[in-house]
Design an enzyme around this catalytic site. Structure first.
Site, PDB file in Angstrom:
ATOM      1  N   GLU A 192      33.373  19.278  34.969  1.00  0.00           N
ATOM      2  CA  GLU A 192      33.688  20.234  36.033  1.00  0.00           C
ATOM      3  C   GLU A 192      32.524  20.579  36.945  1.00  0.00           C
ATOM      4  O   GLU A 192      32.712  20.733  38.157  1.00  0.00           O
ATOM      5  CB  GLU A 192      34.269  21.519  35.428  1.00  0.00           C
ATOM      6  CG  GLU A 192      35.690  21.388  34.905  1.00  0.00           C
ATOM      7  CD  GLU A 192      35.745  20.921  33.465  1.00  0.00           C
ATOM      8  OE1 GLU A 192      36.832  20.926  32.876  1.00  0.00           O
ATOM      9  OE2 GLU A 192      34.680  20.523  32.915  1.00  0.00           O
ATOM     10  N   GLU A 201      39.954  20.082  27.079  1.00  0.00           N
ATOM     11  CA  GLU A 201      40.322  21.453  26.749  1.00  0.00           C
ATOM     12  C   GLU A 201      41.685  21.513  26.066  1.00  0.00           C
ATOM     13  O   GLU A 201      41.903  22.311  25.143  1.00  0.00           O
ATOM     14  CB  GLU A 201      40.321  22.303  28.018  1.00  0.00           C
ATOM     15  CG  GLU A 201      38.920  22.528  28.575  1.00  0.00           C
ATOM     16  CD  GLU A 201      38.920  23.157  29.960  1.00  0.00           C
ATOM     17  OE1 GLU A 201      38.235  24.161  30.132  1.00  0.00           O
ATOM     18  OE2 GLU A 201      39.607  22.624  30.855  1.00  0.00           O
ATOM     19  N   ALA A 248      42.552  17.847  35.152  1.00  0.00           N
ATOM     20  CA  ALA A 248      43.467  18.528  36.072  1.00  0.00           C
ATOM     21  C   ALA A 248      43.705  17.633  37.285  1.00  0.00           C
ATOM     22  O   ALA A 248      42.984  16.670  37.525  1.00  0.00           O
ATOM     23  CB  ALA A 248      42.886  19.870  36.494  1.00  0.00           C
ATOM     24  N   GLY A 255      40.324  19.246  31.761  1.00  0.00           N
ATOM     25  CA  GLY A 255      41.486  19.885  31.168  1.00  0.00           C
ATOM     26  C   GLY A 255      42.060  19.115  29.995  1.00  0.00           C
ATOM     27  O   GLY A 255      42.679  19.706  29.105  1.00  0.00           O
TER      28      GLY A 255
END
Length: 253
Positions: free
Chosen positions: A132, A112, A64, A109
């Protein structure tokens, strides 16, 4: 769209996240345009398989956009996490198979995003991870759920708790990716697979995908993700990331 490219070749569509200078990081703009691209491809009934990849040779999606995330409130983080989850769930439930061509970093991300696809093929230089907790947050786009389902809870917990990255060969060994190929062969291998899928009965393939997904019943972890944005550790962790501070000491507040 400024950050997404869409290409059609026969019955195969390719969506490329085109932000290479930022290692294809997932900003709100990228997620918004990716969502639009998915709707465009879904509306094309001649598409029987979809390939998802990142521009450049270094990164699939490096994560992200931390600079954008850093100062979000709990409510803003909840909305961001909800939107990201909706986009990734759209990929997971997309009407035809989606193959991730992972051409480099697939972190946070990015990992993911790859896991929301049906199949993952990685280049030899690919790197995976869920970093994270080192930023003071949890995986927020399905990482705690999909990773455990793909590699088992023990390995998923190790990856998430330690925040350590793994290389492509390890990702293959634990079942995170389906195959590892030389970087120069990645797209050719993925396109051959996509075209092979597209030669089969599209409705039967779609029903097979639906049956498999319905049995897995993915849960999403949005509340825990957004709650982290009320902590000092989240602000500190993301500040350290942006300032490239290596020696971190979280306060547990």
């Amino acid at each position: 769209m400024e950050t997404i490219l869409v290409n059609y070749e026969g019955h195969v569509a390719t969506i490329t996240i085109n932000r290479p200078k930022a290692l294809n990081a997932l900003s709100t703009q990228v997620l918004t345009e990716l969502n639009q691209a998915l709707d465009e491809v879904a509306a094309n009934n001649d598409v029987y398989a979809l390939v998802l990849t990142g521009a450049g040779e270094k990164s699939f999606v490096a994560g992200a956009d931390i600079a954008e995330m850093k100062d979000k409130s709990v409510e803003e983080a909840a909305a961001y996490g909800k939107f990201g989850n909706e986009v990734f769930r759209k990929i997971e439930t997309f009407r035809c198979p989606v193959i991730a061509a992972v051409n480099g970093f697939a972190l946070g991300g990015g990992c993911e995003l790859a896991m929301s696809c049906d199949i993952r093929v990685a280049s030899e230089n690919a790197v995976f991870g869920q970093p994270e907790v080192g930023l003071g947050i949890t995986p927020g786009f399905g990482g705690t759920q999909r990773l455990a389902r793909l590699v088992g809870t023990g390995i998923a917990k190790e990856m998430i708790y330690t925040a350590r990255n793994i290389k492509a060969e390890r990702a293959y060994a634990i079942g995170l990716v389906n195959n590892v190929v030389p970087a120069e062969e990645l797209m050719a291998v993925v396109m051959k697979m996509a075209n092979g899928i597209a030669k089969n009965a599209p409705i039967a393939v779609a029903y097979s995908k639906k049956a498999i997904n319905n049995g897995l019943q993915t849960d999403i972890e949005g509340e825990e993700f957004s709650n982290c944005f009320a902590t000092e550790d989240q602000t500190y962790g993301m500040t350290c990331f942006l300032e490239k501070t290596k020696d971190k000491k979280f306060s547990n507040k």
